[in-house]
Write a protein that holds these residues in place. Structure first.
Motif, PDB file in Angstrom:
ATOM      1  N   LYS C  44      -4.678 -94.226  80.469  1.00  0.00           N
ATOM      2  CA  LYS C  44      -5.736 -93.358  80.024  1.00  0.00           C
ATOM      3  C   LYS C  44      -5.603 -92.543  79.115  1.00  0.00           C
ATOM      4  O   LYS C  44      -6.187 -92.524  78.012  1.00  0.00           O
ATOM      5  CB  LYS C  44      -6.655 -92.684  81.396  1.00  0.00           C
ATOM      6  CG  LYS C  44      -6.722 -93.413  82.664  1.00  0.00           C
ATOM      7  CD  LYS C  44      -7.488 -92.748  83.844  1.00  0.00           C
ATOM      8  CE  LYS C  44      -6.502 -91.893  84.280  1.00  0.00           C
ATOM      9  NZ  LYS C  44      -5.249 -92.377  85.033  1.00  0.00           N
ATOM     10  N   SER C  45      -4.351 -91.664  79.349  1.00  0.00           N
ATOM     11  CA  SER C  45      -3.794 -90.601  78.348  1.00  0.00           C
ATOM     12  C   SER C  45      -3.270 -91.422  77.191  1.00  0.00           C
ATOM     13  O   SER C  45      -3.762 -90.845  76.133  1.00  0.00           O
ATOM     14  CB  SER C  45      -2.551 -89.901  78.931  1.00  0.00           C
ATOM     15  OG  SER C  45      -3.055 -89.123  80.143  1.00  0.00           O
ATOM     16  N   THR C  46      -2.781 -92.655  77.356  1.00  0.00           N
ATOM     17  CA  THR C  46      -2.409 -93.157  76.078  1.00  0.00           C
ATOM     18  C   THR C  46      -3.603 -93.646  75.251  1.00  0.00           C
ATOM     19  O   THR C  46      -3.348 -93.320  74.003  1.00  0.00           O
ATOM     20  CB  THR C  46      -1.308 -94.237  76.420  1.00  0.00           C
ATOM     21  OG1 THR C  46      -0.596 -94.208  77.335  1.00  0.00           O
ATOM     22  CG2 THR C  46      -0.914 -95.051  75.213  1.00  0.00           C
ATOM     23  N   PHE C 164     -11.056 -85.048  76.225  1.00  0.00           N
ATOM     24  CA  PHE C 164     -10.320 -84.204  76.984  1.00  0.00           C
ATOM     25  C   PHE C 164      -9.430 -85.177  78.217  1.00  0.00           C
ATOM     26  O   PHE C 164      -9.880 -86.321  78.544  1.00  0.00           O
ATOM     27  CB  PHE C 164     -11.600 -83.828  78.244  1.00  0.00           C
ATOM     28  CG  PHE C 164     -12.659 -82.652  77.662  1.00  0.00           C
ATOM     29  CD1 PHE C 164     -12.259 -81.506  77.713  1.00  0.00           C
ATOM     30  CD2 PHE C 164     -13.560 -83.216  76.752  1.00  0.00           C
ATOM     31  CE1 PHE C 164     -13.101 -80.467  77.341  1.00  0.00           C
ATOM     32  CE2 PHE C 164     -14.189 -82.469  76.250  1.00  0.00           C
ATOM     33  CZ  PHE C 164     -14.207 -80.834  76.309  1.00  0.00           C
ATOM     34  N   ASP C 165      -8.289 -84.877  78.574  1.00  0.00           N
ATOM     35  CA  ASP C 165      -7.520 -85.388  79.174  1.00  0.00           C
ATOM     36  C   ASP C 165      -6.970 -84.686  80.441  1.00  0.00           C
ATOM     37  O   ASP C 165      -6.362 -83.847  80.524  1.00  0.00           O
ATOM     38  CB  ASP C 165      -6.024 -85.773  78.532  1.00  0.00           C
ATOM     39  CG  ASP C 165      -5.265 -86.754  79.189  1.00  0.00           C
ATOM     40  OD1 ASP C 165      -5.625 -87.377  80.146  1.00  0.00           O
ATOM     41  OD2 ASP C 165      -3.994 -86.851  78.616  1.00  0.00           O
ATOM     42  N   GLU C 166      -7.747 -85.145  81.571  1.00  0.00           N
ATOM     43  CA  GLU C 166      -7.839 -84.441  82.973  1.00  0.00           C
ATOM     44  C   GLU C 166      -7.769 -83.009  82.696  1.00  0.00           C
ATOM     45  O   GLU C 166      -6.653 -82.387  83.131  1.00  0.00           O
ATOM     46  CB  GLU C 166      -6.504 -85.096  83.689  1.00  0.00           C
ATOM     47  CG  GLU C 166      -6.317 -86.434  83.539  1.00  0.00           C
ATOM     48  CD  GLU C 166      -5.653 -86.869  84.837  1.00  0.00           C
ATOM     49  OE1 GLU C 166      -5.535 -86.339  86.049  1.00  0.00           O
ATOM     50  OE2 GLU C 166      -4.909 -88.088  84.816  1.00  0.00           O
ATOM     51  N   PRO C 167      -8.754 -82.342  82.260  1.00  0.00           N
ATOM     52  CA  PRO C 167      -8.803 -81.077  81.950  1.00  0.00           C
ATOM     53  C   PRO C 167      -8.466 -80.301  83.158  1.00  0.00           C
ATOM     54  O   PRO C 167      -8.416 -78.799  83.198  1.00  0.00           O
ATOM     55  CB  PRO C 167      -9.923 -80.842  81.025  1.00  0.00           C
ATOM     56  CG  PRO C 167     -10.889 -82.000  81.575  1.00  0.00           C
ATOM     57  CD  PRO C 167      -9.972 -82.910  81.664  1.00  0.00           C
TER      58      PRO C 167
END
Ligand SMILES: Nc1ncnc2c1ncn2[C@@H]1O[C@H](COP(=O)(O)OP(=O)(O)O)[C@@H](O)[C@H]1O
Ligand SMILES: [Mg+2]
Lengths: 389, 367, 245
Positions: C44-46, C164-167
């Protein structure tokens, strides 16, 4: 499969990076080219020889301390070797002494004895904050030059003498049959190593702890003693004795070397002491409680928990201190101890005028030592990193 | 939760302060071994401190104008050597009538450094910029001459002045060079990285003495014209110390979390802007104690220029001590004691400052 | 000029030999809000980081607001000017005040004068309800406040898309709400949003679509109602059973 966007080559990031790097290489080459060109012209104008042929020419000057055969007919190449060996000699002795003193002072700084801790701390703060050259001058000009002459030497047991010409020590001389003694000693040493390994294996298998120190010591000493008794003690000492105005026999440690070794050892020891202190403190903070919780006593805690971990922290900076000491030994030139810089980059350079070749060789020697050291450190760090997880 | 009765806090019980006897017993004589250590330490102190105090103060010659005044004091320092020669020790052979220019330069340096190191002074950034950018030029003109000032050739500089000139130039030049090299060493471009590594490792792998020999013997060959000897030495010192500076700054750069680089990039900042505004301010702050440590090393190392024939603080005292006019058994030692005291005060002060910075940075952490 | 905000076709990415993103196809319309979820390590982050060029993809095409991410000089910067990113770890600049954190990019990327940049920054600090903290340093704020500053900082570039990455993953439970509320308010302004999160309440109320990723693939894309009640893939079911409990 989507077709990738086509971009003109000159709009690509890679192109820009490549061009920039090519320009950088060109710039560096240009700089070297200009320097080389200037050097060639100057050398021609001043009629200085070039190349490494001079290494085969006769040096024709004297060197006060040589570890290999050297005389007036020896070549500049031989001078280089003599210089390197003298540098290594000072470095080796300095490293041993600096390590001993450094660990002593470093542990002293952590002593529960207030006075000892203060004394150790003061030593570090004083020695570390003074230029090394000043300390070398101090030992050489102020201490050793101020010693009495040979006739009023300070002596110990009529065998060791100290005066302003140097330190005179008895020299061991091997006689026939000495090889036999060495053989016995080697056999004893190997046997004692086996004994140690066996005791360790027994302890790990059965948990039984048996003292090994008396046995291994006996194995080291007894065979060698018996063998020398059998061979009629095949070793004698050449003891220095005053004859005329100076001492004959034994070996002499030049005052230049003494000053250099003492200054290098104390100066480096002040850095090693800090490394040791930081290493032990860093480990002790987190691990002491864990070790106490396991029920280890103080000696076991130090031996099994603190010291092995502290050594891991200590060894890398310790190695770079050894390298620093070796590089700092080049200050020898200031008091004319015949090290590499002094006899090669100093005397040889001024006689031949071949600055470029000589300084390049000198630097290459030190660089080699540095690269070897960092190779060791990389290897050590990789090993530690492996066992860490 | 709101209505639960709480117990009133009370101060902790106070441990009785140890008396002097208990203190001694606990810290010096807690066991037989400890007592033995105390005795050994006392003996060492007695053998070192007592003779030193006697030599330096009690048995020393304090007044006089020449060697004869010192010869009477066989076992004491010859302080007149220092007081009579203090002009040379500070200024070298700088023209006596022009010495005010050196004074002005040194006062400027002292004021600038005080301003920068005292906590809570306003405007540190502009003052820092002035010290790094403008001050060296002003100092150069003041010291060397020009713009209506009489010229004083660098061959006449010496003493403390020379020591400070070399140290300050080394510091000012090695900072920007060191930053560039540190960034270069972390670059993704292989050529930039390779050149930086080669440059750094070359200078760090050889002793300063050989670098100074190179400056004295080789640089003139490479440049092709006669270079000012001092300039050559300054260049050598700057290159040499920039390699060490680079490694210290690289340490700071490595300590910055990856997220900071990414956040700066994600905002659209270019490489140089993210370095200038985001990464370097933090990295330099983190490496400040080690940078000061480097300065201490550099200041001590300046004494090596006496090996290639400059009369720095140590060199001029060494030369003076061999001057027959002052030859006594105690002259050299007196000179070393004085030079040692000056170096020690400067280095110890700086190392204390570095420790203080470590404390501030450690305790305040990342604001 | 297309009408979609993000267009990803046939995207593949490797870390060394590790195939981290496999044949990703995803189109996000303007104003759409997409929530991405999936187990840890699923990429996901990638994926999010590829969209603003923090990671480079090796195959496929990725177009953001009509600009295709490519090897061309200046392209990444052009994309980043349109895309704001909020990290799990906030990544505020600790040596700068909250206000300076927010004015840095407007001043140096958009080249606004300092005054204007500050007005802009204050506008967005008010939007996230912490204008009074403007002169403090990040270290003096709570986690929730820091994350809201990070959102304001991204907004000052006036991006068209927010990532947003797991904010909320690094936040203490009592602070998650304030950050989620800020994000809901942002969604109400019509901002295009791609959010990696496991806050299923947020997904239900805000998302137009939910994307489920596993082992580098997009396994399922569905509107939230359908996603939570009638997941198609067994992998989705298993994942949901683990996080919903
Ligand atoms: N820079 C990197 N180098 C190598 N592997 C990476 C890197 N970043 C992430 N990975 C790997 O890629 C996979 C996907 O990571 P990530 O996108 O962070 O997953 P998620 O955000 O879904 O938890 C993980 O297995 C992770 O270990
Ligand atoms: Mg993630």
């Amino acid at each position: 499969m989507a077709t990738p966007l086509r971009i003109a080559w000159w709009r690509r990031r890679r192109t820009r990076d490549l061009l920039f790097q090519a320009a950088l290489i060109a710039g560096v080459l240009l700089l070297f080219g200009i320097m080389a060109n200037n050097a060639i012209q100057t050398v021609e104008r001043q009629h200085i020889a070039t190349g490494f042929g001079f290494l085969d020419h006769t040096a024709g000057f004297d060197v006060v301390q040589t570890l290999v055969r050297y005389d007036e007919t020896s070549t500049y190449g031989r001078v280089l070797l003599v210089g390197i060996l003298n540098t290594l000699l000072v470095a080796a002795i300095g490293i041993v002494l600096a390590t001993l003193l450094g660990f002593l002072v470093g542990i002293g700084q952590l002593s529960s004895n207030w006075l000892v801790a203060r004394l150790a701390r003061s030593f570090v703060e004083i020695v570390r904050n003074l230029p090394l050259l000043l300390q070398i001058f101090f030992w050489y000009f102020a201490v050793l030059r101020a010693l009495p002459g040979p006739r009023e030497s300070w002596g110990v047991a009529d065998a060791v003498f100290l005066n302003n010409r140097g330190l005179y020590l008895p020299a061991p001389v091997a006689e026939s049959g000495f090889g036999f003694v060495m053989l016995a000693f080697a056999a004893g040493a190997i046997a004692s190593i086996f004994m140690f390994l066996r005791a360790k294996a027994v302890r790990e298998r059965t948990g039984r702890v048996s003292p090994v120190a008396p046995g291994t010591t006996a194995l080291l000493v007894v065979p060698a003693l018996l063998a020398s008794a059998a061979a009629g003690f095949p070793m004698s000492f050449s003891v220095p004795a005053l004859s005329g105005f100076n001492f004959q026999g034994g070996i002499v440690v030049l005052p230049e070397m003494m000053a250099l070794v003492v200054a290098l050892a104390t100066y480096t020891a002040s850095y090693i002491a800090e490394i040791v202190r930081a290493g032990i403190e860093g480990v002790a903070r987190g691990q002491t409680e864990a070790a106490q919780a396991l029920g280890l006593n103080r000696g076991q805690m130090l031996r099994l928990v603190i010291v092995p971990q502290a050594m891991r922290q200590i060894i890398p900076p310790l190695t770079s201190q050894y390298l620093n000491l070796t590089k700092n030994s080049s200050l020898a030139v200031a008091i004319a101890y015949p090290d590499l810089v002094s006899v090669f980059a100093g005397t040889t350079l001024s006689q031949t005028g071949q600055a470029i070749e000589i300084i390049a060789i000198t630097m290459a020697v030190y660089l080699t030592l540095s690269l070897l050291t960092s190779a060791f450190m990389n290897w050590y760090n990789a090993r530690v990193a492996l066992t860490e997880r | 939760m709101a209505n639960a009765p709480t117990k009133a806090s009370r101060p902790p019980p106070r441990a009785p302060l140890p008396g002097p006897i208990e203190w001694l017993r606990e810290n010096l004589f807690s066991s037989w071994g400890n007592a033995a250590l105390t005795v050994v330490a006392l003996l060492i102190l007695y053998w070192v401190v007592v003779p030193f105090v006697r030599w330096a103060f009690i048995d020393a010659a304090w007044t006089g104008t020449g060697r004869d005044d010192c010869l009477a004091f066989e076992n004491g320092a010859c302080w007149p050597f220092v007081s009579e020669r203090i002009g040379q020790i500070i200024y070298g052979f700088y023209d006596v009538t022009e010495r005010w220019r050196v004074d002005l330069t040194l006062i400027g340096l002292a004021l600038g450094l005080l301003w920068l190191t005292m906590p809570g002074m306003p405007g540190k950034r502009p003052v820092g910029a002035v010290m790094v950018l403008a001050y060296p030029l002003i100092a150069f003109v003041l010291l060397a001459g020009g713009f209506g000032l009489e010229e004083v050739p660098t061959t006449r500089w010496g003493g403390l002045l020379m020591t400070l000139v070399v140290a300050f130039t080394g510091i000012v030049a090695s900072l920007p060079l060191g930053i560039l090299l540190a960034l270069g060493r972390r670059s993704e471009l292989p050529v930039v990285k390779g050149l930086s590594v080669a440059f750094i490792e070359l200078w760090r792998g050889v002793p300063l003495v050989t670098v100074l020999f190179m400056a004295a013997n080789m640089l003139p060959l490479f440049v092709g014209l006669s270079v000012n000897k001092l300039l050559a030495a300054l260049i050598a010192v700057a290159l040499f110390s920039s390699a060490y500076m680079a490694e210290v700054i690289r340490g700071g750069l490595q300590a910055i979390p990856k997220g900071q680089y990414e956040a700066a990039a994600a905002m659209g900042l270019s490489y140089w802007r993210s370095m200038a505004f985001v990464i370097l301010p933090q990295a330099l702050r983190l490496s400040l104690p080690n940078i000061v440590g480097n300065f201490i090393g550099l200041l001590k190392d300046t004494s090596l220029i006496s090996i290639i024939g400059f009369f720095d603080l140590l060199g001029i005292v060494q030369a003076g001590a061999t001057d027959p006019e002052w030859a006594t058994p105690n002259t050299a030692l007196t000179g070393y004691a004085f030079v040692g005291a000056v170096f020690w005060a400067m280095c110890f002060g700086m190392s204390r400052y570095a420790t203080h910075l470590e404390g501030v940075l450690g305790a305040g952490g990342r604001r | 000029m297309s009408t979609s905000a993000v267009e990803i076709t046939g995207l593949n990415k490797w870390f060394k030999a590790f195939h981290v993103l496999k044949d990703i196809n995803l189109t996000v319309a303007r104003g759409e809000r997409v929530v991405i979820c999936g187990p840890s390590g699923s990429g996901k982050s990638t994926l999010i980081r590829c969209i603003n060029g923090l990671e480079r993809h090796q195959e496929g095409r990725l177009t953001v607001e009509g600009v295709e991410l490519s090897e061309e000089i200046g392209q990444i910067e052009a994309v980043r000017a349109n895309v704001g990113l909020v990290f799990q770890q906030f990544n505020l600049f600790p040596h700068l005040t909250v206000l300076e954190n927010c004015t840095l990019a407007p001043m140096w990327v958009k080249r606004l004068p300092k005054r204007e940049a500050e007005t802009l920054a204050m506008k967005y600090l008010e939007r996230v309800h912490i204008p009074e903290q403007a002169l403090k340093y990040p270290g003096q704020l709570s986690g929730g406040q820091q994350q809201r500053v990070a959102i304001a900082r991204a907004l000052t570039m006036e991006p068209r898309i927010m990532l947003f990455d797991e904010p909320t993953s690094a936040l203490d439970p009592e602070m998650i709400k304030e950050v989620l509320e800020t994000m809901v308010e942002l969604a109400e302004t019509g901002m295009t949003m791609l959010v990696v999160t496991h806050e299923m309440g947020f997904a239900r109320t805000v998302a137009n679509r939910v994307v489920f990723m596993d082992e580098g693939e997009i396994v399922e894309i569905a509107p939230p109602e359908e996603f939570f009640t009638k997941p198609k893939s067994p992998r989705t079911k298993e994942f949901l059973s683990q996080i919903l409990r």
